[in-house]
Scaffold this motif. Structure first.
Motif, PDB file in Angstrom:
ATOM      1  N   ARG A 192       0.847  -1.188   0.000  1.00 20.04           N
ATOM      2  CA  ARG A 192       0.000   0.000   0.000  1.00 20.04           C
ATOM      3  C   ARG A 192       0.886   1.243   0.000  1.00 20.04           C
ATOM      4  O   ARG A 192       1.821   1.346   0.782  1.00 20.04           O
ATOM      5  N   TYR A 193       0.588   2.191  -0.894  1.00 20.96           N
ATOM      6  CA  TYR A 193       1.258   3.483  -0.909  1.00 20.96           C
ATOM      7  C   TYR A 193       0.202   4.573  -0.738  1.00 20.96           C
ATOM      8  O   TYR A 193      -0.731   4.671  -1.551  1.00 20.96           O
ATOM      9  N   ARG A 194       0.333   5.399   0.302  1.00 22.06           N
ATOM     10  CA  ARG A 194      -0.543   6.559   0.441  1.00 22.06           C
ATOM     11  C   ARG A 194      -0.027   7.661  -0.481  1.00 22.06           C
ATOM     12  O   ARG A 194       1.179   7.873  -0.606  1.00 22.06           O
ATOM     13  N   LEU A 195      -0.939   8.380  -1.112  1.00 22.92           N
ATOM     14  CA  LEU A 195      -0.570   9.433  -2.060  1.00 22.92           C
ATOM     15  C   LEU A 195      -0.916  10.800  -1.492  1.00 22.92           C
ATOM     16  O   LEU A 195      -2.003  10.995  -0.950  1.00 22.92           O
ATOM     17  N   SER A 196       0.013  11.739  -1.635  1.00 29.86           N
ATOM     18  CA  SER A 196      -0.224  13.100  -1.148  1.00 29.86           C
ATOM     19  C   SER A 196      -0.702  14.031  -2.257  1.00 29.86           C
ATOM     20  O   SER A 196      -1.247  15.100  -1.987  1.00 29.86           O
ATOM     21  N   ALA A 197      -0.490  13.623  -3.498  1.00 29.42           N
ATOM     22  CA  ALA A 197      -0.903  14.395  -4.679  1.00 29.42           C
ATOM     23  C   ALA A 197      -0.845  13.432  -5.864  1.00 29.42           C
ATOM     24  O   ALA A 197      -0.279  12.346  -5.755  1.00 29.42           O
ATOM     25  N   PRO A 198      -1.416  13.807  -7.009  1.00 24.48           N
ATOM     26  CA  PRO A 198      -1.340  12.918  -8.172  1.00 24.48           C
ATOM     27  C   PRO A 198       0.107  12.563  -8.507  1.00 24.48           C
ATOM     28  O   PRO A 198       0.947  13.446  -8.702  1.00 24.48           O
ATOM     29  N   GLY A 199       0.401  11.291  -8.522  1.00 26.70           N
ATOM     30  CA  GLY A 199       1.741  10.838  -8.870  1.00 26.70           C
ATOM     31  C   GLY A 199       2.774  10.983  -7.779  1.00 26.70           C
ATOM     32  O   GLY A 199       3.962  10.757  -8.024  1.00 26.70           O
ATOM     33  N   VAL A 200       2.347  11.341  -6.557  1.00 28.42           N
ATOM     34  CA  VAL A 200       3.295  11.596  -5.476  1.00 28.42           C
ATOM     35  C   VAL A 200       2.996  10.679  -4.295  1.00 28.42           C
ATOM     36  O   VAL A 200       1.887  10.706  -3.740  1.00 28.42           O
ATOM     37  N   ILE A 201       3.985   9.888  -3.885  1.00 27.21           N
ATOM     38  CA  ILE A 201       3.847   9.011  -2.727  1.00 27.21           C
ATOM     39  C   ILE A 201       4.144   9.799  -1.457  1.00 27.21           C
ATOM     40  O   ILE A 201       5.132  10.533  -1.388  1.00 27.21           O
ATOM     41  N   ASP A 202       3.289   9.643  -0.464  1.00 23.06           N
ATOM     42  CA  ASP A 202       3.502  10.277   0.835  1.00 23.06           C
ATOM     43  C   ASP A 202       4.416   9.374   1.660  1.00 23.06           C
ATOM     44  O   ASP A 202       3.960   8.420   2.297  1.00 23.06           O
ATOM     45  N   LYS A 203       5.694   9.667   1.659  1.00 22.18           N
ATOM     46  CA  LYS A 203       6.651   8.805   2.344  1.00 22.18           C
ATOM     47  C   LYS A 203       6.603   8.951   3.852  1.00 22.18           C
ATOM     48  O   LYS A 203       7.169   8.129   4.576  1.00 22.18           O
ATOM     49  N   SER A 204       5.894   9.974   4.338  1.00 26.32           N
ATOM     50  CA  SER A 204       5.748  10.126   5.785  1.00 26.32           C
ATOM     51  C   SER A 204       4.685   9.179   6.357  1.00 26.32           C
ATOM     52  O   SER A 204       4.548   9.048   7.571  1.00 26.32           O
ATOM     53  N   ALA A 205       3.933   8.510   5.460  1.00 21.80           N
ATOM     54  CA  ALA A 205       2.848   7.638   5.909  1.00 21.80           C
ATOM     55  C   ALA A 205       3.338   6.266   6.349  1.00 21.80           C
ATOM     56  O   ALA A 205       2.550   5.458   6.840  1.00 21.80           O
ATOM     57  N   SER A 206       4.634   5.996   6.171  1.00 20.69           N
ATOM     58  CA  SER A 206       5.171   4.682   6.515  1.00 20.69           C
ATOM     59  C   SER A 206       6.631   4.831   6.907  1.00 20.69           C
ATOM     60  O   SER A 206       7.334   5.712   6.393  1.00 20.69           O
ATOM     61  N   PRO A 207       7.132   3.974   7.804  1.00 23.32           N
ATOM     62  CA  PRO A 207       8.554   4.035   8.157  1.00 23.32           C
ATOM     63  C   PRO A 207       9.477   3.463   7.084  1.00 23.32           C
ATOM     64  O   PRO A 207      10.690   3.639   7.160  1.00 23.32           O
TER      65      PRO A 207
END
Length: 324
Positions: A192-207
């Protein structure tokens, strides 16, 4: 089970049509095909290589992940089995097909900046961009690992989003478009990858460094392949190995599995190479449309073509119930 068409050369990426037909790719046939409502096949475009996944873009054209091609082995019954690509096989590409004329072009090719090997599956977001997986490629004793990419349909942008990944296969978006799912074939993990914007992975959502978390995994002897997300947000994964459709809850946990009657059809979904043999597309009436690859000789001496009579078939399956 109703068999819709036969004689297809490793069908993948089915796209349901309003008239009851399908558009799909034939990996070993190197072509994009159309199946009429009666199952009759016509060629839309001879793409070459190994067209592996397809989706209709916002402009109405058909976007194809082409893995570059496999080698093939001819079985005693005349069937074809995909095997490792010869070492001189060039990397795959992203192609775009005009459905009216069959004309096609290469939208993205492998470069030093985006060195993909075998584009596998793709999904469009609401903004008109698309995510696609690069499965990677085996080259003798070495495995070239794959990755996850994001690209624009006008050819203006393509970038690595996550990787390296080992055998990323099916890819899909949650109904709200804010979560991306990727199935890893060999590890049998659903990411699962949370997205912060179109085409952008929110890397703060996971360690994890690339921002992924694990939704769940397949059981012993199972792998993960293509996937589709239904309207309730459940992630439906085709599972080669023992053969099943695994249905993961979006919050994570143990997947449901199509009920035990599917054990009698397990040979449909075997693939000794981890190649896709089935692509699930949940339908509005609760059925699941799937394309099944022509793997003839599987395991325990069972033969798909003689046991089930669906060699190279595209079938629609309506499960009576799912059981945990």
């Amino acid at each position: 089970m109703t068999c819709f068409a036969s004689g297809l050369l490793m069908p993948e990426g089915p796209i349901a049509q309003p008239d009851g037909g399908l558009i799909l790719v034939e990996v070993l046939g190197g072509r994009l095909s159309r199946l009429g409502p009666d199952g009759a096949r016509t060629t839309m475009a001879d793409l070459g290589g190994g067209p592996n996944g397809a989706a209709i873009g916002p402009d109405g054209r058909i976007y194809v992940c082409n893995n570059g091609g496999f080698g093939t082995m001819t079985l005693p019954d005349g069937g074809l089995l995909p095997i490792e690509a010869p070492l001189d096989t060039p990397p795959g590409m992203i192609q775009v097909v005009d459905p009216a004329s069959g004309a096609f072009e290469t939208l993205y090719a492998s470069t030093e900046a985006t060195p993909f090997w075998g584009p596998n599956d793709l999904v469009f977001d609401a903004e008109g961009g698309f995510w696609f997986t690069d499965f990677g490629r085996d080259r003798g004793a070495a495995r070239m690992r794959g990755a996850l990419y994001y690209a624009r349909t006008d050819g203006s942008e393509i970038r690595l989003a996550a990787g390296p990944l080992d055998g990323p296969n099916g890819v899909g978006l949650s109904p709200d478009g804010r979560t991306l799912y990727v199935a890893l074939t060999y590890e049998a993990h659903l990411l699962r990858y949370r997205l912060s914007a179109p085409g952008v992975i929110d890397k703060s959502a996971s360690p994890s460094p690339d921002g992924h978390s694990i939704v769940g995994r397949a059981g012993p002897g199972q792998y993960l392949d293509s996937l589709a997300v239904d309207s309730a947000g459940r992630i439906c994964c085709a599972s080669p190995g023992k053969g099943a459709i695994l249905i993961f809850p979006p919050e994570g946990g143990t997947p449901e599995q199509i009920e035990d009657k599917w054990k009698s059809y397990r040979v449909q979904y075997f693939s000794t190479l981890g190649d896709k043999t089935m692509t699930p597309e949940p339908q509005g009436d609760g059925s699941v449309a799937m394309s099944i690859g022509p793997i003839s000789t599987i395991a325990e001496g069972m033969r798909l073509c003689t046991t089930l009579g669906v060699d190279g078939s595209t079938c629609t399956v309506k499960p009576a119930k799912s059981a945990r």
